[in-house]
Design a protein around this motif. Sequence first.
Motif, mmCIF file in Angstrom:
data_model
loop_
_atom_site.group_PDB
_atom_site.id
_atom_site.type_symbol
_atom_site.label_atom_id
_atom_site.label_comp_id
_atom_site.label_asym_id
_atom_site.label_seq_id
_atom_site.Cartn_x
_atom_site.Cartn_y
_atom_site.Cartn_z
ATOM 1 N N LEU A 251 -32.851 -7.137 -11.502
ATOM 2 C CA LEU A 251 -32.577 -7.579 -12.867
ATOM 3 C C LEU A 251 -31.088 -7.552 -13.193
ATOM 4 N N THR A 252 -30.364 -6.586 -12.650
ATOM 5 C CA THR A 252 -28.928 -6.474 -12.938
ATOM 6 C C THR A 252 -28.079 -7.294 -11.972
ATOM 7 N N LYS A 253 -28.698 -7.761 -10.866
ATOM 8 C CA LYS A 253 -27.982 -8.517 -9.821
ATOM 9 C C LYS A 253 -26.833 -7.698 -9.214
ATOM 10 N N ASN A 254 -26.981 -6.384 -9.250
ATOM 11 C CA ASN A 254 -25.967 -5.490 -8.686
ATOM 12 C C ASN A 254 -26.525 -4.926 -7.377
ATOM 13 N N PHE A 255 -26.192 -5.576 -6.264
ATOM 14 C CA PHE A 255 -26.836 -5.246 -4.996
ATOM 15 C C PHE A 255 -26.036 -4.275 -4.134
ATOM 16 N N LEU A 256 -24.776 -4.067 -4.432
ATOM 17 C CA LEU A 256 -23.969 -3.153 -3.623
ATOM 18 C C LEU A 256 -24.007 -1.723 -4.167
ATOM 19 N N LYS A 257 -24.102 -1.591 -5.467
ATOM 20 C CA LYS A 257 -24.182 -0.264 -6.082
ATOM 21 C C LYS A 257 -25.634 0.024 -6.470
ATOM 22 N N ILE A 258 -26.051 1.272 -6.247
ATOM 23 C CA ILE A 258 -27.449 1.635 -6.492
ATOM 24 C C ILE A 258 -27.541 2.520 -7.729
ATOM 25 N N TYR A 259 -28.431 2.104 -8.652
ATOM 26 C CA TYR A 259 -28.632 2.864 -9.881
ATOM 27 C C TYR A 259 -30.118 3.134 -10.082
ATOM 28 N N ASP A 260 -30.409 4.284 -10.645
ATOM 29 C CA ASP A 260 -31.768 4.640 -11.035
ATOM 30 C C ASP A 260 -31.758 4.911 -12.532
ATOM 31 N N GLN A 261 -32.311 3.984 -13.303
ATOM 32 C CA GLN A 261 -32.285 4.040 -14.760
ATOM 33 C C GLN A 261 -30.842 4.200 -15.265
ATOM 34 N N SER B 12 -29.462 -2.880 18.998
ATOM 35 C CA SER B 12 -28.346 -2.368 18.197
ATOM 36 C C SER B 12 -28.513 -2.745 16.727
ATOM 37 N N SER B 13 -28.953 -3.981 16.485
ATOM 38 C CA SER B 13 -29.176 -4.433 15.108
ATOM 39 C C SER B 13 -30.283 -3.621 14.445
ATOM 40 N N ALA B 14 -31.353 -3.360 15.193
ATOM 41 C CA ALA B 14 -32.468 -2.584 14.647
ATOM 42 C C ALA B 14 -32.039 -1.168 14.286
ATOM 43 N N PHE B 15 -31.228 -0.552 15.146
ATOM 44 C CA PHE B 15 -30.758 0.803 14.841
ATOM 45 C C PHE B 15 -29.851 0.800 13.606
ATOM 46 N N ALA B 16 -29.055 -0.258 13.440
ATOM 47 C CA ALA B 16 -28.224 -0.381 12.239
ATOM 48 C C ALA B 16 -29.098 -0.505 10.992
ATOM 49 N N PHE B 17 -30.160 -1.315 11.076
ATOM 50 C CA PHE B 17 -31.071 -1.455 9.939
ATOM 51 C C PHE B 17 -31.748 -0.129 9.632
ATOM 52 N N LEU C 249 -22.680 -4.396 10.750
ATOM 53 C CA LEU C 249 -23.856 -4.486 9.884
ATOM 54 C C LEU C 249 -23.845 -3.433 8.772
ATOM 55 N N LEU C 250 -23.147 -2.326 9.000
ATOM 56 C CA LEU C 250 -23.076 -1.282 7.973
ATOM 57 C C LEU C 250 -22.010 -1.550 6.913
ATOM 58 N N ILE C 251 -21.197 -2.590 7.117
ATOM 59 C CA ILE C 251 -20.086 -2.862 6.194
ATOM 60 C C ILE C 251 -20.545 -3.055 4.740
ATOM 61 N N PRO C 252 -21.574 -3.887 4.451
ATOM 62 C CA PRO C 252 -21.979 -4.055 3.040
ATOM 63 C C PRO C 252 -22.362 -2.733 2.379
ATOM 64 N N MET C 253 -23.108 -1.897 3.093
ATOM 65 C CA MET C 253 -23.495 -0.594 2.546
ATOM 66 C C MET C 253 -22.261 0.257 2.264
ATOM 67 N N ASN C 254 -21.314 0.264 3.200
ATOM 68 C CA ASN C 254 -20.122 1.081 3.040
ATOM 69 C C ASN C 254 -19.220 0.577 1.911
ATOM 70 N N ILE C 255 -19.175 -0.745 1.727
ATOM 71 C CA ILE C 255 -18.415 -1.300 0.601
ATOM 72 C C ILE C 255 -19.003 -0.809 -0.720
#
Length: 209
Positions: free
Chosen positions: A17-27, A137-142, A187-193
Amino acid sequence: MEIDSVQYANISREMLLTKNFLKIYDQSKDYLDKPPLLFWISSLFMYVFGINDFAFRLPSILIAILAIYSTYKFTNLYYSKEISILASLILASSQAMFLITHDVRTDTMLMGWVIYGIWQYAKWLKFQNINSFILSSSAFAFGMMTKGPIALMVPIFAFFPHLILKKQYKLLMRWEYIMGFFIIFVLLIPMNIGLYQQFDLHPEKELYG
């Protein structure tokens, strides 16, 4: 089911709903307990199928099927077809499997990514197919984006003793491992950003006391 599954579903809904996919929020509060892949996939399925139980549970069911299939294929590399079928049936019919596909949590996806990666890595060991190594390698990254470093530690703890016992020392020193760590890093770059933007840029934040 309280608590985790409800919380994960709400985080995925809020992300969509917030379209904020890099930062994670709970309520609207910062969330740091789990990596984002479960929430990314759940948000995608909610976008396609609507915000409902079906959309939230479907990814776990699909990855559980991947885990069962990967268990069969991995076992078949070392044992007979009959043993492979039995191994996959034991996993598929276990009470834990029924629970984790209904009460959605990160463990289902972790299991799927790890056993798929283990199958592909074992396939690479046996046939030296570079595509299998890339997939592993991709699976382990996921898996790491699902529940952290344990997704990489499990295959290391499994295969390092295996190669030592089989005296296949040369397979411990291959150039492909450098490529594998590079694939994982990319593959971990988006999460780390996301982590950097949400937390590292804000040292004034305090979480969980």
